[in-house]
Scaffold this motif. Structure first.
Motif, PDB file in Angstrom:
ATOM      1  N   GLN A  60       0.862  -1.184   0.000  1.00 21.93           N
ATOM      2  CA  GLN A  60       0.000   0.000   0.000  1.00 21.93           C
ATOM      3  C   GLN A  60       0.892   1.226   0.000  1.00 21.93           C
ATOM      4  O   GLN A  60       1.812   1.329   0.820  1.00 21.93           O
ATOM      5  N   ASP A  61       0.655   2.147  -0.907  1.00 21.66           N
ATOM      6  CA  ASP A  61       1.429   3.377  -0.989  1.00 21.66           C
ATOM      7  C   ASP A  61       1.146   4.223   0.247  1.00 21.66           C
ATOM      8  O   ASP A  61       0.006   4.587   0.488  1.00 21.66           O
ATOM      9  N   PRO A  62       2.164   4.556   1.031  1.00 24.70           N
ATOM     10  CA  PRO A  62       1.924   5.296   2.274  1.00 24.70           C
ATOM     11  C   PRO A  62       1.569   6.761   2.078  1.00 24.70           C
ATOM     12  O   PRO A  62       1.154   7.435   3.023  1.00 24.70           O
ATOM     13  N   GLY A  63       1.701   7.260   0.833  1.00 27.68           N
ATOM     14  CA  GLY A  63       1.404   8.664   0.573  1.00 27.68           C
ATOM     15  C   GLY A  63       2.525   9.551   1.100  1.00 27.68           C
ATOM     16  O   GLY A  63       3.689   9.158   1.026  1.00 27.68           O
ATOM     17  N   PRO A  64       2.252  10.746   1.619  1.00 26.52           N
ATOM     18  CA  PRO A  64       0.911  11.245   1.908  1.00 26.52           C
ATOM     19  C   PRO A  64       0.164  11.704   0.659  1.00 26.52           C
ATOM     20  O   PRO A  64       0.778  12.018  -0.348  1.00 26.52           O
ATOM     21  N   LEU A  65      -1.161  11.698   0.765  1.00 26.43           N
ATOM     22  CA  LEU A  65      -2.030  12.107  -0.321  1.00 26.43           C
ATOM     23  C   LEU A  65      -2.825  13.313   0.163  1.00 26.43           C
ATOM     24  O   LEU A  65      -3.430  13.274   1.225  1.00 26.43           O
ATOM     25  N   SER A  66      -2.791  14.387  -0.609  1.00 24.87           N
ATOM     26  CA  SER A  66      -3.486  15.610  -0.236  1.00 24.87           C
ATOM     27  C   SER A  66      -4.429  16.010  -1.357  1.00 24.87           C
ATOM     28  O   SER A  66      -4.000  16.085  -2.520  1.00 24.87           O
ATOM     29  N   VAL A  67      -5.706  16.225  -1.031  1.00 25.94           N
ATOM     30  CA  VAL A  67      -6.707  16.571  -2.038  1.00 25.94           C
ATOM     31  C   VAL A  67      -7.543  17.736  -1.534  1.00 25.94           C
ATOM     32  O   VAL A  67      -7.655  17.948  -0.310  1.00 25.94           O
ATOM     33  N   PRO A  68      -8.170  18.483  -2.437  1.00 26.89           N
ATOM     34  CA  PRO A  68      -9.078  19.551  -2.005  1.00 26.89           C
ATOM     35  C   PRO A  68     -10.427  18.978  -1.611  1.00 26.89           C
ATOM     36  O   PRO A  68     -10.835  17.907  -2.100  1.00 26.89           O
ATOM     37  N   GLU A  69     -11.115  19.653  -0.755  1.00 24.55           N
ATOM     38  CA  GLU A  69     -12.461  19.242  -0.341  1.00 24.55           C
ATOM     39  C   GLU A  69     -13.349  19.053  -1.560  1.00 24.55           C
ATOM     40  O   GLU A  69     -13.310  19.850  -2.505  1.00 24.55           O
ATOM     41  N   GLY A  70     -14.125  17.977  -1.557  1.00 24.44           N
ATOM     42  CA  GLY A  70     -15.035  17.692  -2.668  1.00 24.44           C
ATOM     43  C   GLY A  70     -14.450  16.770  -3.720  1.00 24.44           C
ATOM     44  O   GLY A  70     -15.184  16.269  -4.577  1.00 24.44           O
TER      45      GLY A  70
END
Lengths: 113, 111
Positions: free
Chosen positions: B6-16
């Protein structure tokens, strides 16, 4: 009511000491587990008990000894603590082999100094 | 090779945004697949479980299993800041009390 409760929540102790972590579940589950989560968040199983009987014992130093007085309790005793034992320890429980998921406790953060 | 990757990221996305989280595995005997959410300094919390292949939907969450590719996914629609957490995939074979976890992907949803 907490489903899976662990005590203590935090534990700071010196190398060489012996300590215990307690776990209780009130879900009526027949299987309980101990997991270790390292600093990189990786969860690794240590032990699994089904109705007080040990069914999984991963490669864990024999300084770690689980004890299950009844199917609602699974305690973890650690002897001669080492720096590398510092981690978060999670207790969990499940029904029916765990295929429908586990219920975890909130964790015990162990720091060995 | 680890049993569960599993890719540990981090993953950052905008709301929605729609979030896609994935795991691959090597043990073809795995049949039970789960996703857990773990907030900081809390225990993992079961989000969804599926048996064998297929899709399962629960509100904004959809879990997919492709056993032929040994690949599972979790989709989060209309992501919220409260979805910010570490997501762990987990799987076991034969309902045998031996769950194997991925390393977890750390997700941040920005307002």
């Amino acid at each position: 009511d907490t489903a899976v409760s662990q005590t203590p929540k935090y534990l700071v102790t010196q190398m060489g000491n012996d300590k215990s972590i307690k776990c209780e579940q009130n879900l009526g589950h027949d299987t309980m587990y101990w997991y270790k989560q390292d600093s990189k968040k990786f969860l690794k199983i240590m032990f699994s008990y089904n109705n007080k009987e040990l069914i999984i014992n991963e490669t864990v130093p024999n300084r770690f000894s689980p004890k299950s007085p009844d199917k609602a309790h699974l305690n973890l005793h650690i002897n001669s603590l080492e720096l590398g034992d510092s981690a978060v320890y999670f207790c969990a429980s499940s029904q029916e082999g765990g295929g429908r998921g586990y219920t975890f406790g909130s964790g015990t953060r162990l720091t060995v100094v | 090779q680890k049993e569960v990757e599993q890719d540990p990221g981090p993953l950052s996305v905008p709301e929605g945004a729609i979030v896609s989280l994935n795991c691959t595995y090597s043990n073809s005997a795995f049949q039970y697949f789960m996703w857990y959410r773990q907030y900081s300094r809390k225990g993992p919390e079961l989000l969804m479980y599926t048996y064998s292949s297929g899709n399962k939907e629960d509100g904004r969450f959809t879990a997919q299993v492709d056993k032929s590719s040994k690949y599972i996914s979790l989709f989060i629609r209309d992501s919220q800041p409260s979805d910010s957490a570490t997501y762990l995939c987990a799987m076991s074979a034969n309902n045998n009390n031996d769950m194997r976890f991925g390393a977890g992907t750390r997700l941040t949803v920005k307002p």
